[in-house]
Enzyme design. Structure first.
Site, PDB file in Angstrom:
ATOM      1  N   ASN A   9      14.418  17.021  -4.873  1.00  0.00           N
ATOM      2  CA  ASN A   9      13.128  17.587  -4.490  1.00  0.00           C
ATOM      3  C   ASN A   9      13.235  19.096  -4.658  1.00  0.00           C
ATOM      4  OD1 ASN A   9      10.812  18.471  -3.249  1.00  0.00           O
ATOM      5  ND2 ASN A   9      11.372  17.775  -1.189  1.00  0.00           N
ATOM      6  N   LYS A  11      10.989  21.290  -4.423  1.00  0.00           N
ATOM      7  CA  LYS A  11      10.052  22.048  -3.574  1.00  0.00           C
ATOM      8  C   LYS A  11       9.364  23.135  -4.411  1.00  0.00           C
ATOM      9  CE  LYS A  11      12.786  20.669   0.350  1.00  0.00           C
ATOM     10  NZ  LYS A  11      13.251  20.914   1.708  1.00  0.00           N
ATOM     11  N   HIS A  92       6.036  14.304   2.916  1.00  0.00           N
ATOM     12  CA  HIS A  92       7.181  15.144   3.293  1.00  0.00           C
ATOM     13  C   HIS A  92       6.832  15.932   4.565  1.00  0.00           C
ATOM     14  CE1 HIS A  92      10.272  18.188   3.232  1.00  0.00           C
ATOM     15  NE2 HIS A  92      10.942  17.421   2.391  1.00  0.00           N
ATOM     16  N   GLU A  94       7.409  18.853   5.418  1.00  0.00           N
ATOM     17  CA  GLU A  94       6.898  20.216   5.199  1.00  0.00           C
ATOM     18  C   GLU A  94       5.387  20.192   4.966  1.00  0.00           C
ATOM     19  OE1 GLU A  94       9.663  21.389   2.145  1.00  0.00           O
ATOM     20  OE2 GLU A  94      11.252  21.542   3.638  1.00  0.00           O
ATOM     21  N   GLU A 164      14.062  11.358   6.706  1.00  0.00           N
ATOM     22  CA  GLU A 164      14.504  12.747   6.749  1.00  0.00           C
ATOM     23  C   GLU A 164      14.254  13.315   8.144  1.00  0.00           C
ATOM     24  OE1 GLU A 164      14.432  14.617   2.533  1.00  0.00           O
ATOM     25  OE2 GLU A 164      12.428  14.751   3.359  1.00  0.00           O
ATOM     26  N   GLY A 170      17.121  21.425   5.264  1.00  0.00           N
ATOM     27  CA  GLY A 170      17.354  22.830   4.929  1.00  0.00           C
ATOM     28  C   GLY A 170      18.139  23.600   5.974  1.00  0.00           C
ATOM     29  N   SER A 205      19.815  18.082   4.227  1.00  0.00           N
ATOM     30  CA  SER A 205      21.088  18.785   4.021  1.00  0.00           C
ATOM     31  C   SER A 205      22.175  17.911   3.406  1.00  0.00           C
ATOM     32  CB  SER A 205      21.573  19.411   5.335  1.00  0.00           C
ATOM     33  OG  SER A 205      20.648  20.378   5.794  1.00  0.00           O
TER      34      SER A 205
HETATM   35  P1  PGA Z   1      17.444  19.712   1.936  1.00  0.00           P
HETATM   36  O1  PGA Z   1      15.950  19.153   1.737  1.00  0.00           O
HETATM   37  O2  PGA Z   1      18.364  18.801   1.154  1.00  0.00           O
HETATM   38  O3  PGA Z   1      17.401  21.110   1.380  1.00  0.00           O
HETATM   39  O4  PGA Z   1      17.732  19.668   3.395  1.00  0.00           O
HETATM   40  C1  PGA Z   1      15.700  17.779   1.720  1.00  0.00           C
HETATM   41  C2  PGA Z   1      14.222  17.524   1.631  1.00  0.00           C
HETATM   42  O5  PGA Z   1      13.458  18.258   2.259  1.00  0.00           O
HETATM   43  O6  PGA Z   1      13.766  16.606   0.927  1.00  0.00           O
END
Ligand code: PGA
Length: 246
Positions: A9, A11, A92, A94, A164, A170, A205
């Site tokens: 992903n 982003k 997601h 976010e 997640e 992150g 992460s």
């Molecule tokens: P990350 O993001 O691996 O940077 O924690 C995962 C995600 O948000 O899909």
């Protein structure tokens, strides 16, 4: 046995200068034929990545639930198909948190994506206070059921779930292996009959350091990877771990 699936992903990262990384990831995917690999770059790079990376699955990070119309700035599932995308990340955290997407919105988007012939990667996960309060499994199972269109269960091959935990995204902090195993088991149970056939990815992460341990859990079918998918060098050990555990 379900094949391992590793999805990057990107982003809101990447310009045309990043297409070389996508090509390097495509080469990794080719070298690990027993693992399914996809990347989801920003909308602006989908068509370019599709042309530059034959053989690599390219996806998007969102779509609108409507087929077309007066929705300034939005992209429909049919447009993603037209650009060559095969999959789309939906719900997601976010977007749920920062943009106010509810499970009802997500449910409509999943229905639109599946209806257009895309694979849908449906994201669910709990905030830290819910995890600390002990109610994570019930919270996430409920979020899953509210985000899932009724007809989705009939096509488990094109429905992927990504668990997640929000506090792990992150942050460099991953969930405990026991908690991941418990959550994936709970989600599989919540899916009912199709649970055994549905791929459930872990995200938050994931890195070359922890991927092998996470993939060794029997209910984990792969990973949704943010930061560590931005370069082939960081993504490589995760793909390799999936191939060893697959
Ligand atoms: P990350 O993001 O691996 O940077 O924690 C995962 C995600 O948000 O899909």
């Amino acid at each position: 046995m379900r094949r391992k699936y590793v999805v990057g992903n990107w982003k809101m990262n990447g310009t045309r200068a990043s297409i070389g990384e996508a090509q390097a990831i495509a080469a990794l995917a080719l070298a690990h034929g027993q693992v399914d690999v996809a990347i989801c770059p920003p909308f602006t790079l989908i068509a370019a990545c599709v042309s530059a990376c034959p053989g690599l699955t390219i996806g998007a990070q969102d779509c609108h639930s409507a087929a077309s119309g007066a929705f300034t700035g939005s992209i429909s599932a049919a447009m993603l198909v037209d650009a060559g995308a095969k999959t789309v990340i939906l719900g997601h955290s976010e977007r749920r948190d920062a943009l106010g997407e509810t499970s009802a919105h997500v449910r409509a988007k999943v229905a639109a994506a599946l209806g257009a012939g895309l694979e849908a990667i449906l994201c669910v996960g709990e905030p830290l206070d819910v995890r600390e309060g002990g109610g994570a499994s019930a919270y996430v199972a409920e979020q899953l059921l509210q985000s899932l269109p009724d007809a989705a269960g009939h096509d488990s091959a094109r429905l992927i779930i990504a668990y997640e935990p929000i506090w792990a995204i992150g942050t460099g902090r991953t969930a405990e292996l026991g908690d991941i195993a418990e959550m994936h088991g709970a989600l599989r149970g919540a899916l009912g009959d199709v649970g055994a056939r549905t791929a459930i990815l872990y995200g938050g992460s994931v890195s070359g350091d922890n991927a092998a341990a996470i993939f060794s859990l029997s209910d984990v079918d792969g990973a949704l990877v943010g930061g560590a998918s931005l370069t082939a060098a960081k993504f490589a050990p995760i793909i390799a771990a999936a191939s060893t555990c697959g």
